[in-house]
Design a protein around this motif. Structure first.
Motif, PDB file in Angstrom:
ATOM      1  N   TYR A 250       0.835  -1.209   0.000  1.00  0.00           N
ATOM      2  CA  TYR A 250       0.000   0.000   0.000  1.00  0.00           C
ATOM      3  C   TYR A 250       0.868   1.256   0.000  1.00  0.00           C
ATOM      4  O   TYR A 250       0.582   2.219  -0.684  1.00  0.00           O
ATOM      5  CB  TYR A 250      -0.937   0.010   1.206  1.00  0.00           C
ATOM      6  N   TYR A 254       1.283   4.223  -2.890  1.00  0.00           N
ATOM      7  CA  TYR A 254       1.147   5.655  -2.584  1.00  0.00           C
ATOM      8  C   TYR A 254       2.279   6.443  -3.240  1.00  0.00           C
ATOM      9  O   TYR A 254       2.065   7.489  -3.847  1.00  0.00           O
ATOM     10  CB  TYR A 254       1.198   5.832  -1.063  1.00  0.00           C
ATOM     11  N   ASN A 268      -4.629   3.392   5.303  1.00  0.00           N
ATOM     12  CA  ASN A 268      -5.362   3.361   4.042  1.00  0.00           C
ATOM     13  C   ASN A 268      -6.685   2.634   4.190  1.00  0.00           C
ATOM     14  O   ASN A 268      -6.909   1.902   5.150  1.00  0.00           O
ATOM     15  CB  ASN A 268      -4.512   2.688   2.963  1.00  0.00           C
ATOM     16  N   HIS A 270      -9.202   0.356   1.734  1.00  0.00           N
ATOM     17  CA  HIS A 270      -9.375  -0.278   0.428  1.00  0.00           C
ATOM     18  C   HIS A 270     -10.871  -0.350   0.117  1.00  0.00           C
ATOM     19  O   HIS A 270     -11.646  -0.921   0.866  1.00  0.00           O
ATOM     20  CB  HIS A 270      -8.767  -1.679   0.463  1.00  0.00           C
ATOM     21  N   ILE A 282      -8.402   2.907  -3.459  1.00  0.00           N
ATOM     22  CA  ILE A 282      -7.694   2.951  -2.181  1.00  0.00           C
ATOM     23  C   ILE A 282      -7.632   4.413  -1.754  1.00  0.00           C
ATOM     24  O   ILE A 282      -7.218   5.265  -2.539  1.00  0.00           O
ATOM     25  CB  ILE A 282      -6.259   2.405  -2.304  1.00  0.00           C
ATOM     26  N   TYR A 284      -6.147   7.121   1.131  1.00  0.00           N
ATOM     27  CA  TYR A 284      -5.104   7.252   2.148  1.00  0.00           C
ATOM     28  C   TYR A 284      -5.388   8.460   3.032  1.00  0.00           C
ATOM     29  O   TYR A 284      -5.774   9.515   2.519  1.00  0.00           O
ATOM     30  CB  TYR A 284      -3.743   7.470   1.492  1.00  0.00           C
ATOM     31  N   GLY A 325      -5.440   9.337  -2.894  1.00  0.00           N
ATOM     32  CA  GLY A 325      -5.700   7.992  -3.379  1.00  0.00           C
ATOM     33  C   GLY A 325      -6.446   7.942  -4.695  1.00  0.00           C
ATOM     34  O   GLY A 325      -6.436   8.911  -5.464  1.00  0.00           O
TER      35      GLY A 325
END
Ligand code: ADP
Ligand code: MG
Length: 627
Positions: A250, A254, A268, A270, A282, A284, A325
């Motif tokens: 993840y 990013y 994060n 999902h 996703i 963040y 994201g």
């Protein structure tokens, strides 16, 4: 050779296309690469079900610039078209599609935003090209076709000697669009729109170092070879299952998404649904401090891995716009105006889904590792507090994880807070008084007085706090928030036992006049109080109501109109039971002036109000008394 006339009612559609999407010319490349991707994925499907009897292999898409001849080529190894299919899909379908699109939206061009994204497809090529060729060989056993159109409704269609399966689109770039013959420009566009498309896209070659041979001598020079330069990652993290991804994956994604961002995300979320709408992505939580920096790394919206926009207004709830994201959904209508988008039922559901996912995640972070959640609190509170104010669905859930930190770094939920404070901080009218400070340093002396009485003081320092506590008071019976410097602590939480006054009414009146003769009336209201004899003689306070209204009107909405412009008004609380009060009464007029002035300055100093010339004079005067 066959020639023909494309059957359209708009005599010349191309100038219209050009004009209509003027600012968005660059999307032609995204459209053509999308078509190439579609053609490749369609072939994959057909071979997998046995409909196409060819080897699928490892097809890729290639974009090539021929600067000299002023041509841009887009090649694919997809399913291709027969001459008949070119007639049908290019002359009829694509053309009528383009025409319909223009008819529908030419009046709403002003309402820009998402409009202009998608819908125009193949014909967007004419925004930058004066002539377009298609050379295509179908996977079916038929000769290749060659279609040429110079931007008028006339076209030619003949056979071609191309033998490999797939399609090549050749754009003869127009004089006013030569920027699209620049390598840097094309690379920029490919990275912007096609960075995560599902079929590899080649753009030129790059040098790659050969591994050093084992028997290499001292003077070995690294050797390089040319390899295909693939500009995209066909399998971005959001298309995978959460179970197949580690925390590190993840974080890496990013970085891939925002190469210029060096802070690590806090956590994060999902996103993954397929009913009643399709959505993956996703999100963040980045590190945020209370001065909201201007944000250039925004949430990106994709449709089937094709970048659409980084303006997600209306799709992602407003309070989450500060997140980063990717959101990918084929179900978001794009060639419509913003206002339509906001009214669309599906889009509303998407926004609600995102809100729910975010609150579920926060709740599980809180439950699974409260200590870690508390550590992150300062970085996420702005988003959460804003969410409580702007999104009723989020507010409902927020009670489970929104925290209220105290000056001694303990974190309470609202429920815990009420339970903990109720014995000591309920006033004589049965109201639970929650004390808070906006700044631990500047309000230190007030906090210390409150702590001395065993009271807890919260630290609430985000810019929208006044709005939030206004809401909390409205929704929670018998609870009231006051800033710790809003009055003397005994007045903030009034208990039964009133202190007895040492001074007579007459003495009090005399004292008041003596003080008022010295202090500026336009800024201070003198308030005589019989407080504990140990409490400070002079205390400057700012009444909660006035200050809160001013703050609310300064941060927009909620407060009282025009309050933001009022000068700051303070109360000067004089402790009539202090020894100092008696000293003033017992002094002559000149000495009284000196004493009051010095005491006022000290009170100002402890509220952080003594500045500039006044501060300099105060320091000098204080030193002089030491002589
Ligand atoms: P859309 O992609 O939305 O169908 P377009 O105007 O982009 O609309 O394309 C029209 C049609 O032309 C496509 O549906 C497809 O049948 C055909 N087409 C376009 N480009 C290609 C290609 N590279 N390979 C095969 N067929 C293509
Ligand atoms: Mg298309």
């Amino acid at each position: 050779m066959a020639t023909g006339k494309i059957n359209v009612s708009v005599e010349n559609i191309f100038p219209l296309i050009k004009k209509f999407l003027y600012s968005d010319h660059e999307i032609f490349l995204r459209e053509l690469v999308s078509n190439a991707t579609d053609a490749t994925l369609k072939l994959k499907h057909l071979t997998s079900i046995g409909e196409a009897k060819v080897e699928y292999g490892n097809p890729m898409i290639e974009v090539k610039i021929d600067k000299e001849a002023k041509k841009l080529h887009i090649l694919d190894q997809g399913l291709g078209m027969t001459a008949e299919e070119v007639e049908k899909y290019i002359n009829q379908v694509a053309f009528s599609g383009a025409e319909e699109f223009l008819e529908k939206y030419k009046d709403s061009a002003k309402d820009s935003g998402i409009i202009g994204h998608f819908g125009l497809g193949f014909y967007s090529a004419f925004m930058v090209a004066e002539k377009v060729e298609i050379i295509t060989k179908s996977h079916k056993n038929e000769p290749a076709a060659h279609w040429i159109c110079d931007g008028s409704p006339e076209f030619t269609l003949e056979t071609h000697s191309k033998t490999e399966r797939g399609t090549e689109i050749i754009l003869h770039i127009a004089e006013d669009s030569v920027e699209f013959l620049e390598e840097t420009k094309i690379r920029e566009l490919l990275t912007k729109y096609n960075k995560f498309m599902p079929v590899p896209i080649k753009f030129g070659t790059k040098k790659e170092a050969l591994p050093k041979p084992e028997d290499a001598g001292e003077d070995y020079k690294t050797e390089y070879i040319d390899v295909d330069n693939i500009i995209n990652n066909p399998n971005p993290a959001w298309t995978k299952q959460p179970n197949d991804l580690s925390e590190e994956d993840y974080k890496n994604f990013y970085r891939e998404l925002y190469p210029m961002q060096f802070d690590e995300p806090l956590f994060n979320i999902h996103l993954n649904v397929d009913y009643p709408f399709n959505l993956t992505g996703i999100l963040y939580f980045p590190k945020l401090d209370s001065n909201l920096q201007i944000q250039k790394d925004k949430i990106q919206l994709y449709q089937n891995q094709v970048f659409v926009t980084d303006n997600v207004e209306g799709i992602v709830p407003e309070f989450l716009m500060m997140l980063k994201g990717v959101v990918d959904s084929p179900d978001i209508p794009l060639n419509v105006s913003r206002s339509y988008l906001q009214a669309d039922g599906n889009v509303k559901k998407i926004s609600n889904y995102i809100t729910r996912k975010v609150s579920d995640k926060l709740k599980s972070l809180f439950n699974e590792n409260r200590e870690d959640f508390e550590k992150k609190w300062n970085d996420i509170k702005i988003v959460l507090e804003y969410g409580m104010l702007s999104e009723p669905k989020f507010y409902e859930k927020a009670g489970d994880f929104v925290l209220y930190p105290t000056t001694d770094d303990k974190y309470y939920t609202l429920t815990e807070l009420k339970e903990d404070l109720k014995d000591n901080q309920t006033d004589k009218n049965g109201k639970l008084v929650v004390l808070y400070a906006s700044n631990k340093e500047t309000q230190h002396s007030y906090i210390a007085e409150a702590n001395a009485k065993g009271y807890k003081v919260l630290v609430l320092d985000s810019p929208i706090v006044s709005h939030l506590i206004q809401k909390l008071e409205a929704d929670n019976e018998n609870i009231t928030f006051v800033r710790v410097d809003a009055d003397h602590i005994d007045k903030l939480i009034q208990k039964e036992d009133e202190a007895i006054s040492k001074l007579s009414d007459e003495e009090k009146e005399k004292l008041k006049l003596a003080i008022e003769a010295v202090i500026p009336k336009e800024n201070y209201t003198v308030q005589m109080e019989a407080l504990d004899s140990n409490a400070s003689p002079f205390i400057i306070t700012q009444p909660e109501f006035m200050r809160r209204m001013k703050e609310m009107s300064a941060t927009g909405g909620g407060g009282m109109f025009g309050m933001g412009n009022l000068p700051d008004m303070y109360n000067l609380v004089v402790n009539t039971n202090s020894e100092f009060a008696t000293s003033i009464l017992n002094s002559n007029e000149d000495a009284q002036k000196e004493l009051v002035k010095q005491a006022l300055d000290i009170a100002k100093l402890s509220q952080g109000l003594l500045k500039g010339e006044e501060l300099t004079a105060f320091v000098k005067r204080s030193f002089d008394t030491l002589k």
